[in-house]
Design a protein around this motif. Structure first.
Motif, PDB file in Angstrom:
ATOM      1  N   TRP A  86       0.842  -1.206   0.000  1.00 52.55           N
ATOM      2  CA  TRP A  86       0.000   0.000   0.000  1.00 52.55           C
ATOM      3  C   TRP A  86       0.876   1.254   0.000  1.00 52.55           C
ATOM      4  N   PHE A  87       1.871   1.275   0.869  1.00 52.70           N
ATOM      5  CA  PHE A  87       2.764   2.433   0.945  1.00 52.70           C
ATOM      6  C   PHE A  87       3.484   2.686  -0.380  1.00 52.70           C
ATOM      7  N   VAL A 126       0.537   2.334  -3.843  1.00 50.14           N
ATOM      8  CA  VAL A 126      -0.593   3.267  -3.843  1.00 50.14           C
ATOM      9  C   VAL A 126      -0.149   4.670  -3.418  1.00 50.14           C
ATOM     10  N   GLU A 127       0.644   4.748  -2.344  1.00 52.69           N
ATOM     11  CA  GLU A 127       1.079   6.051  -1.843  1.00 52.69           C
ATOM     12  C   GLU A 127       2.351   6.560  -2.523  1.00 52.69           C
ATOM     13  N   LEU A 164       5.531   5.780  -1.857  1.00 55.28           N
ATOM     14  CA  LEU A 164       6.642   6.022  -0.943  1.00 55.28           C
ATOM     15  C   LEU A 164       7.832   5.129  -1.307  1.00 55.28           C
ATOM     16  N   ARG A 202      -5.471   7.415   3.408  1.00 53.73           N
ATOM     17  CA  ARG A 202      -4.174   8.011   3.111  1.00 53.73           C
ATOM     18  C   ARG A 202      -3.209   7.772   4.273  1.00 53.73           C
ATOM     19  N   VAL A 203      -1.907   7.998   4.008  1.00 51.15           N
ATOM     20  CA  VAL A 203      -0.918   7.891   5.083  1.00 51.15           C
ATOM     21  C   VAL A 203      -1.039   9.131   5.954  1.00 51.15           C
ATOM     22  N   THR A 204      -1.804   9.003   7.013  1.00 51.34           N
ATOM     23  CA  THR A 204      -2.065  10.090   7.948  1.00 51.34           C
ATOM     24  C   THR A 204      -1.737   9.588   9.346  1.00 51.34           C
ATOM     25  N   ALA A 253      -6.668   0.511  -5.242  1.00 44.82           N
ATOM     26  CA  ALA A 253      -6.583   1.111  -3.907  1.00 44.82           C
ATOM     27  C   ALA A 253      -7.684   0.574  -3.002  1.00 44.82           C
ATOM     28  N   ARG A 282      -7.567  -1.690   0.561  1.00 45.27           N
ATOM     29  CA  ARG A 282      -8.316  -1.278   1.759  1.00 45.27           C
ATOM     30  C   ARG A 282      -9.249  -2.382   2.241  1.00 45.27           C
TER      31      ARG A 282
END
Length: 476
Positions: A307-308, A311-312, A314, A369-371, A444, A448
């Motif tokens: 995911w990181f 999708v994000e 990173l 989201r990465v929060t 995405a 999830r």
């Protein structure tokens, strides 16, 4: 005078009786066990980050190099229950100390490997050493700790294993970055030597006197075969490139092996795993919920890095750093959960752990989201597993007769390995199924939804934890 001389000799021989028999001496034993538990667990996951380097070094393909990780887990799972039973028969101190020795030799040979075949052979040796350590860790603590402190002591052991498994990729990344991939094996040699010295100094003598029951070799071989096939199917049988026919055949073989094992144990004079013991609700429910709890952890630790990165967007280094929110949660909660289980209720603490894990997994779904909220979800999953494990393990070990502590500890550690396989399978398969359902534009959402699968596993474990509370009246 002669009596004083005898006492002086006892003070100076190994182990250090004068140290470990003090009220606080138990913690030297716990520390030694945590040493081995961390090292064996670390090597189960540390290799993952080095696989690309190994692929280049041995000029091979990824599907072959992945066996470096898989064969270690197969050796570990196949031997762990048999070694637990052997420790009941010949003593836990010699088995645990020998585990350090075998692990050191295997690590040194892995570091000196000249081709992929030699590395795979030496990883088997390393896995056998790790199984000697892990099969005896919980049983040594159970025998050494009084009932008032047992949950807390087992909590530290669970923390050591969880941190080893969670921090493996981070430690492996640092070591391979500053030096060769060989360092991730060589580093175990000095660490293992320190562990061996600690075992000689602090582990109490427990050699069995009198005639020993016969070791159930046939049962051990059948169980090892069953566990190896099961772990292989869970890790490899549900991948996109796997063949459904072969997977179905292996599942059938596993079922046949399980039926054969039960039949052998019913007739055995001194069974490897007494059927009457595993029929106890506290025992089989405790191990089943252990499998489910670790499946939650490994489903999350499999999917979240993807995911990181995918999708994000990173980097792998940043993804690994953010993922440490999970082991931090474990580190903070595990010792306190063990102490709380000793003073309050092991059932209620176990249930609270699964509630936290379910909430954390659901939070990962809710915060896309990465929060800070997403990282808080990871932290809650770590808190949940760290809260559940010591209370559940203490509950199982408290219900185990002293003659079967070794095999009980081996089964609990086996449940962790099976949980790893179930979690990796559940996480990977759920992402693939949801991606197929939602299409490429819903990747995405597929990730999830896989977090909801982890939450569902936690809720199932919660229900099973509470299932027999009223009937067993086992709240201690």
């Amino acid at each position: 005078m002669q009596q004083q001389a005898t006492l002086a000799r006892k003070e100076h021989r190994l182990p250090l009786e004068g140290v470990i028999q003090r009220p606080e001496g138990m913690w030297f034993i716990v520390g030694t066990v945590c040493f081995g538990a961390f090292m064996a667990a670390l090597d189960a996951s540390i290799i993952s980050i080095a696989l690309p380097k190994l692929e280049q070094a041995f000029h091979t393909m990824m599907n072959r190099i992945e066996w470096v990780s898989l064969i270690y887990l197969l050796a570990l799972a196949g031997c762990i229950v048999a070694f637990g039973r052997l420790s009941d028969l010949i003593g836990r101190r010699p088995m645990y100390t020998m585990g350090f020795g075998v692990f050191i030799i295997g690590s040194a040979l892995c570091g000196a490997s000249w081709n992929l075949s030699s590395l795979l052979a030496f990883r088997v040796v390393q896995g056998i050493g790790a199984s000697l350590l892990q099969a005896n860790s919980v049983s040594i603590i159970t025998a050494a700790a009084d009932a008032e402190r047992r949950g807390q002591a087992i909590g530290f052991q669970a923390l050591a294993q969880g941190l080893g498994l969670s921090l493996g990729p981070l430690v492996g990344g640092v070591l391979t970055h500053i030096a060769s991939w060989r360092l991730i094996f060589y580093i175990n040699v000095p660490v293992g030597i320190l562990g061996t010295i600690s075992a000689l100094l602090f582990l109490p003598r427990d050699r069995r006197e009198g005639p020993r029951p016969r070791f159930d070799l046939v049962g051990a071989l059948v169980l090892a075969f069953l566990l190896i096939v099961t772990m292989y199917v869970l890790k490899e049988g549900f991948r996109p490139e796997s063949r459904p026919t072969i997977t179905a055949m292996l599942l059938a073989v596993a079922v046949l092996a399980a039926a054969s094992f039960v039949a052998i144990e019913r007739r055995a004079e001194s069974p490897l795993v007494p059927i009457s013991y595993i029929r106890e609700p506290v025992i089989w429910l405790g191990n089943l919920t252990s499998i489910l709890s670790f499946s939650v952890m490994y489903a999350i630790t499999l999917v979240v890095p993807y995911w990181f990165v995918h999708v994000e967007g990173l980097s792998s280094a940043k993804a690994g750093l953010l993922l440490t929110a999970l082991p931090v949660g474990m580190a903070l909660c595990t010792p306190f959960a063990g102490r709380l289980a000793d003073r309050w209720s092991k059932v209620k603490v176990s249930a609270a752990g699964m509630v936290l894990a379910a909430m954390g997994s659901a939070s990962l779904f809710a915060f896309a989201r990465v929060t800070p909220a997403f990282l808080a979800g990871l932290f809650l999953v770590g808190c949940g597993i760290g809260t559940f494990t010591p209370a559940n393990n203490a509950r199982v070990m408290n219900a185990t007769p002293a003659a079967h502590l070794g095999v009980a500890g081996g089964i609990l550690n086996m449940s962790r390995s099976l949980g790893m396989g179930v979690g990796v399978t559940a996480g990977g398969v759920s992402v693939e199924l949801f991606t197929a359902a939602f299409g490429h534009h819903g990747v995405a959402l597929a990730y999830r939804c896989s977090f909801l699968v982890a939450a569902a596993l936690a809720l199932i474990a919660l229900g099973l934890t509470l299932l027999r509370q009223k009937q067993s009246r086992e709240a201690a």
